[in-house]
Design an enzyme around this catalytic site. Sequence first.
Site, short mmCIF file in Angstrom:
data_model
loop_
_atom_site.label_atom_id
_atom_site.label_comp_id
_atom_site.label_asym_id
_atom_site.label_seq_id
_atom_site.Cartn_x
_atom_site.Cartn_y
_atom_site.Cartn_z
N LYS A 68 0.80 -1.23 0.00
CA LYS A 68 0.00 0.00 0.00
C LYS A 68 0.84 1.28 0.00
O LYS A 68 0.37 2.31 -0.46
CB LYS A 68 -0.94 0.01 1.21
CG LYS A 68 -2.13 -0.93 1.07
CD LYS A 68 -3.08 -0.71 2.24
CE LYS A 68 -4.28 -1.58 2.16
NZ LYS A 68 -5.24 -1.30 3.24
N ASP A 117 -9.89 3.46 2.69
CA ASP A 117 -10.04 2.81 4.00
C ASP A 117 -10.67 3.75 5.04
O ASP A 117 -11.59 3.38 5.76
CB ASP A 117 -8.68 2.33 4.53
CG ASP A 117 -8.15 1.15 3.73
OD1 ASP A 117 -8.96 0.37 3.21
OD2 ASP A 117 -6.92 1.02 3.63
#
Length: 285
Positions: free
Chosen positions: A72, A108
């Site tokens: 990520k 997220d």
Amino acid sequence: MNHIKGTTSLSGLIGYPVKHSKSPQMHNTAFEALGLDYVYLAFEVQEGNLKKAVEAMKTLNAIGFNVTMPYKTKVLEYLDDISEEARIIGSVNTVKNENGRLIGYNTDGIGFIKSLEEKGVNYVGEKIVIVGAGGAARAIATQLAFDGVAEIVLFNRTLSKAEEIVKSINMNISTCRSRALGMDESVLRKEIEDAAILINCTSIGMWPEIDKSIISSPEILHKDLFIADIIYEPNKTKLLKFAEKAGCKYMNGLMMVIWQGALAFKIWTGKDMPVDLIKKAVFEK
Ligand code: ATR
């Protein structure tokens, strides 16, 4: 999967490991439900091959893709542009291919906020206490700061990691004050007294270690505190059982997972994922 034909476009997930991921089921079910000509596959990419995998997605004209552990942060190097939130969070979980330019986003934190809003919980102008300082904590804390939280207190076993997140928030988002503290239950108790929400962003209490919790008893909670656990296996962690005992409202991490996917889906397709259908078809089977 029998809708795949010559015109079908690719999307997918890049990470390692990925075989356990629910994202392929989520997105393919949603593509099918909306009659969209896309397919989503999980690609297990070995370390050292990330750059090639990202370039391949571009070459194959994928509509976009998700990125998961452990890439990520590393993926930022290979993208053409990055949203402001993702830049400050320092990680990307969603990439959109815009005419050959790869743009990185992080859904997220917004996914967490969507699940909070669904529960009718106000966070604007409030004080929030977060336990944990990993990738999830960073995304959630930064997004909450962006979206109007007044104060964030971060507790973590490794204080330096919490301090790093706090530094980034205080430097980039002037409307939110943020502080870092080491794990200490008596200090936590004091800090949650005037807080609106307590969020567990650690893996403490996750299956199979279901007898663990970030707090030792429900006594330290107060009923005006909303408790959020980002864990969804088990669906009611020990922390959430304590919350129930203390008379607090609470939620687990399931809707955050669904919403982070739904937001990626929207970025790629411009359409709303049928979240209730996905919840039933993918997670409640
Ligand atoms: P994620 O990307 O899902 O947030 P992570 O980056 O591995 O995962 O972060 C896990 C978090 O859980 C960290 O805050 C970690 O604390 P450290 O930074 O001190 O490692 C926390 N954590 C995990 N197990 C823990 C334990 N047994 N006690 C205290 N904290 C724990």
